[in-house]
Design an enzyme around this catalytic site. Structure first.
Site, PDB file in Angstrom:
ATOM      1  N   HIS A  30      47.626  44.962  46.378  1.00 44.32           N
ATOM      2  CA  HIS A  30      47.508  46.423  46.374  1.00 44.32           C
ATOM      3  C   HIS A  30      46.626  46.846  47.564  1.00 44.32           C
ATOM      4  CE1 HIS A  30      47.175  50.432  44.692  1.00 44.32           C
ATOM      5  NE2 HIS A  30      47.808  50.079  43.604  1.00 44.32           N
ATOM      6  N   TYR A  56      43.272  45.321  34.754  1.00 46.52           N
ATOM      7  CA  TYR A  56      44.720  45.165  34.966  1.00 46.52           C
ATOM      8  C   TYR A  56      45.483  45.883  33.855  1.00 46.52           C
ATOM      9  CZ  TYR A  56      48.270  43.353  37.958  1.00 46.52           C
ATOM     10  OH  TYR A  56      49.274  43.280  38.886  1.00 46.52           O
ATOM     11  N   GLY A  86      48.078  42.245  43.210  1.00 42.88           N
ATOM     12  CA  GLY A  86      49.340  42.882  42.828  1.00 42.88           C
ATOM     13  C   GLY A  86      50.550  42.236  43.474  1.00 42.88           C
TER      14      GLY A  86
HETATM   15  O1  YXS Z   1      38.897  45.637  58.409  1.00 39.29           O
HETATM   16  P1  YXS Z   1      40.240  45.944  59.040  1.00 39.29           P
HETATM   17  O2  YXS Z   1      40.502  47.407  59.230  1.00 39.29           O
HETATM   18  O3  YXS Z   1      40.543  45.077  60.249  1.00 39.29           O
HETATM   19  O4  YXS Z   1      41.348  45.514  57.950  1.00 39.29           O
HETATM   20  C1  YXS Z   1      41.350  44.194  57.466  1.00 39.29           C
HETATM   21  C2  YXS Z   1      41.342  44.278  55.941  1.00 39.29           C
HETATM   22  O5  YXS Z   1      40.499  45.289  55.431  1.00 39.29           O
HETATM   23  C3  YXS Z   1      42.788  44.624  55.674  1.00 39.29           C
HETATM   24  N1  YXS Z   1      43.161  44.232  54.313  1.00 39.29           N
HETATM   25  C4  YXS Z   1      43.398  45.099  53.313  1.00 39.29           C
HETATM   26  N2  YXS Z   1      43.361  46.449  53.293  1.00 39.29           N
HETATM   27  C5  YXS Z   1      43.645  47.035  52.102  1.00 39.29           C
HETATM   28  N3  YXS Z   1      43.946  46.352  50.980  1.00 39.29           N
HETATM   29  C6  YXS Z   1      44.002  44.994  50.978  1.00 39.29           C
HETATM   30  N4  YXS Z   1      44.346  44.353  49.865  1.00 39.29           N
HETATM   31  C7  YXS Z   1      43.702  44.317  52.187  1.00 39.29           C
HETATM   32  N5  YXS Z   1      43.622  43.005  52.550  1.00 39.29           N
HETATM   33  C8  YXS Z   1      43.302  42.981  53.847  1.00 39.29           C
HETATM   34  O6  YXS Z   1      43.555  43.873  56.605  1.00 39.29           O
HETATM   35  C9  YXS Z   1      42.740  43.629  57.788  1.00 39.29           C
HETATM   36  C10 YXS Z   1      42.688  42.129  58.042  1.00 39.29           C
HETATM   37  O7  YXS Z   1      42.052  41.569  56.916  1.00 39.29           O
HETATM   38  P2  YXS Z   1      41.063  40.310  57.088  1.00 39.29           P
HETATM   39  O8  YXS Z   1      40.283  40.441  58.356  1.00 39.29           O
HETATM   40  O9  YXS Z   1      40.344  40.167  55.812  1.00 39.29           O
HETATM   41  O10 YXS Z   1      42.135  39.128  57.253  1.00 39.29           O
HETATM   42  P3  YXS Z   1      41.879  37.563  57.016  1.00 39.29           P
HETATM   43  O11 YXS Z   1      43.071  36.891  57.611  1.00 39.29           O
HETATM   44  O12 YXS Z   1      40.522  37.185  57.468  1.00 39.29           O
HETATM   45  O13 YXS Z   1      41.902  37.381  55.438  1.00 39.29           O
HETATM   46  C11 YXS Z   1      43.126  37.599  54.765  1.00 39.29           C
HETATM   47  C12 YXS Z   1      42.800  37.796  53.268  1.00 39.29           C
HETATM   48  C13 YXS Z   1      44.089  38.186  52.532  1.00 39.29           C
HETATM   49  C14 YXS Z   1      42.212  36.493  52.673  1.00 39.29           C
HETATM   50  C15 YXS Z   1      41.750  38.935  53.153  1.00 39.29           C
HETATM   51  O14 YXS Z   1      42.250  40.054  53.892  1.00 39.29           O
HETATM   52  C16 YXS Z   1      41.510  39.350  51.729  1.00 39.29           C
HETATM   53  O15 YXS Z   1      40.841  38.656  50.953  1.00 39.29           O
HETATM   54  N6  YXS Z   1      42.136  40.502  51.362  1.00 39.29           N
HETATM   55  C17 YXS Z   1      41.949  41.062  50.015  1.00 39.29           C
HETATM   56  C18 YXS Z   1      42.782  40.249  48.998  1.00 39.29           C
HETATM   57  C19 YXS Z   1      42.618  40.923  47.617  1.00 39.29           C
HETATM   58  O16 YXS Z   1      41.537  40.887  47.029  1.00 39.29           O
HETATM   59  N7  YXS Z   1      43.681  41.568  47.173  1.00 39.29           N
HETATM   60  C20 YXS Z   1      43.671  42.309  45.880  1.00 39.29           C
HETATM   61  C21 YXS Z   1      43.852  43.788  46.178  1.00 39.29           C
HETATM   62  S1  YXS Z   1      43.644  44.729  44.677  1.00 39.29           S
HETATM   63  C22 YXS Z   1      45.044  44.400  43.810  1.00 39.29           C
HETATM   64  O17 YXS Z   1      46.003  43.803  44.271  1.00 39.29           O
HETATM   65  C23 YXS Z   1      45.087  44.863  42.374  1.00 39.29           C
HETATM   66  C24 YXS Z   1      44.451  46.204  42.175  1.00 39.29           C
HETATM   67  S2  YXS Z   1      44.319  43.669  41.349  1.00 39.29           S
HETATM   68  O18 YXS Z   1      43.095  43.270  42.003  1.00 39.29           O
HETATM   69  O19 YXS Z   1      44.043  44.320  40.082  1.00 39.29           O
HETATM   70  O20 YXS Z   1      45.262  42.601  41.220  1.00 39.29           O
END
Ligand code: YXS
Length: 268
Positions: free
Chosen positions: A73, A147, A117
């Site tokens: 998400h 969730y 998500g």
């Molecule tokens: O800071 P900038 O502007 O460069 O942007 C960064 C991140 O903020 C952005 N980004 C996201 N923006 C919005 N929502 C996200 N889920 C998201 N994930 C990433 O993308 C730019 C590059 O990210 P960066 O520098 O972290 O990349 P990386 O290659 O070092 O690491 C990749 C990840 C995927 C390991 C890392 O981006 C990460 O941990 N992302 C968040 C993963 C996460 O927690 N997803 C859950 C989202 S909430 C959701 O799905 C539901 C509500 S729930 O949680 O209930 O299941």
């Protein structure tokens, strides 16, 4: 009702149809293919267009060589408290229903890591084929997000209660092999064979009787919806979820993400 934003002029996906196999490619690497309402609007539109073009099977994939299939998400779009972050009309829920309600089998072809998500999106597809180095992480507990029941039912039905609870409680990556053992995915293949393996499956399905395949999918959909919740149980669940998304911890989880720091949860 959170309306899905009109499709963003910036193309966040690619889609095409060949040999009656539609392919939708998530293509927003700068934001790790996070499921923003704009990307979701384009994906839902692509599903509808590919159905009209006569596709018989759909493949949902990330751009070639993706290290992240989807980061889940779009956290920037999660409400800052006071509103259910995963309500019925949430764009991600609308995409999941679009996948489940399409009469076409949808194959998730996964390379890279899958988060939050996006795991649920893969679970909502009809089959999942992933690369050996893929991982699947459910993140609500890490972010402080309550969730939603329909999502939990999808995981319960796919994994069973013990493994679904572990996936959500520990909020750590599950390897592709572990995901296969837990029936989260159908096949795990070397990354270099992933496209051909998935296309071969898609061609086989596309060569079968379309009406029979499509009615099978609709029957599975109807039968899997089977279990009824009493109104009282549903209301109790919603009340418990409201306490979570109105908590200090929920706002702390979002702030920690934005500030790129570990969250400090207080249980309040
Ligand atoms: O800071 P900038 O502007 O460069 O942007 C960064 C991140 O903020 C952005 N980004 C996201 N923006 C919005 N929502 C996200 N889920 C998201 N994930 C990433 O993308 C730019 C590059 O990210 P960066 O520098 O972290 O990349 P990386 O290659 O070092 O690491 C990749 C990840 C995927 C390991 C890392 O981006 C990460 O941990 N992302 C968040 C993963 C996460 O927690 N997803 C859950 C989202 S909430 C959701 O799905 C539901 C509500 S729930 O949680 O209930 O299941």
């Amino acid at each position: 009702m959170s309306e899905i934003q009109p499709a963003d002029p910036v193309r966040l996906i690619e889609s095409g149809c060949q040999d009656r196999i539609g392919v939708i490619t998530l293509n927003c690497p700068a934001r790790r293919n996070c499921l923003s309402s704009a990307l979701i609007a384009q994906t839902i539109q692509a599903i509808s267009e590919l159905e009209k073009q006569g596709a018989l099977v759909l493949i949902l994939r990330a751009h070639e060589g993706a290290q992240v299939f989807s980061a889940g998400h779009d956290v920037r779009e999660l409400p800052q408290g006071g509103r259910d972050p995963l309500g019925y009309e949430d764009p991600l829920e609308q995409l999941i229903r679009a996948v489940q309600d399409s009469r076409l089998p949808v194959l998730a072809m996964v390379e890279g890591t899958v988060w939050g998500g996006a795991c649920d999106l893969c679970m909502s597809c009809d089959m999942v084929i992933c690369a050996e180095d893929s991982t699947f992480t459910m993140t609500p507990a890490r972010l402080g997000v309550p969730y939603n029941p329909s999502g939990l039912v999808r995981f319960l039905k796919n994994l069973g209660p013990h493994h679904a609870k572990e996936l959500f409680f520990v909020a750590r990556p599950f390897s592709a092999e572990r995901a296969r053992a837990l029936r989260m995915v159908n096949h795990v293949v070397p990354r270099e064979q992933l496209v051909e393996f998935t296309l071969d499956l898609a061609r086989t399905i596309a060569a079968n009787a379309p009406m029979a395949v499509q009615v099978l999918k609709m029957q599975f959909r109807a039968l899997l919806k089977g279990q009824m919740l009493s109104a009282e149980t549903f209301e109790r669940i919603q009340e418990m979820r409201r306490e979570v998304y109105e908590s200090r911890d929920y706002l702390e989880g979002l702030a920690a993400f934005r500030e790129k720091r570990p969250a400090v949860f207080l249980g309040e």
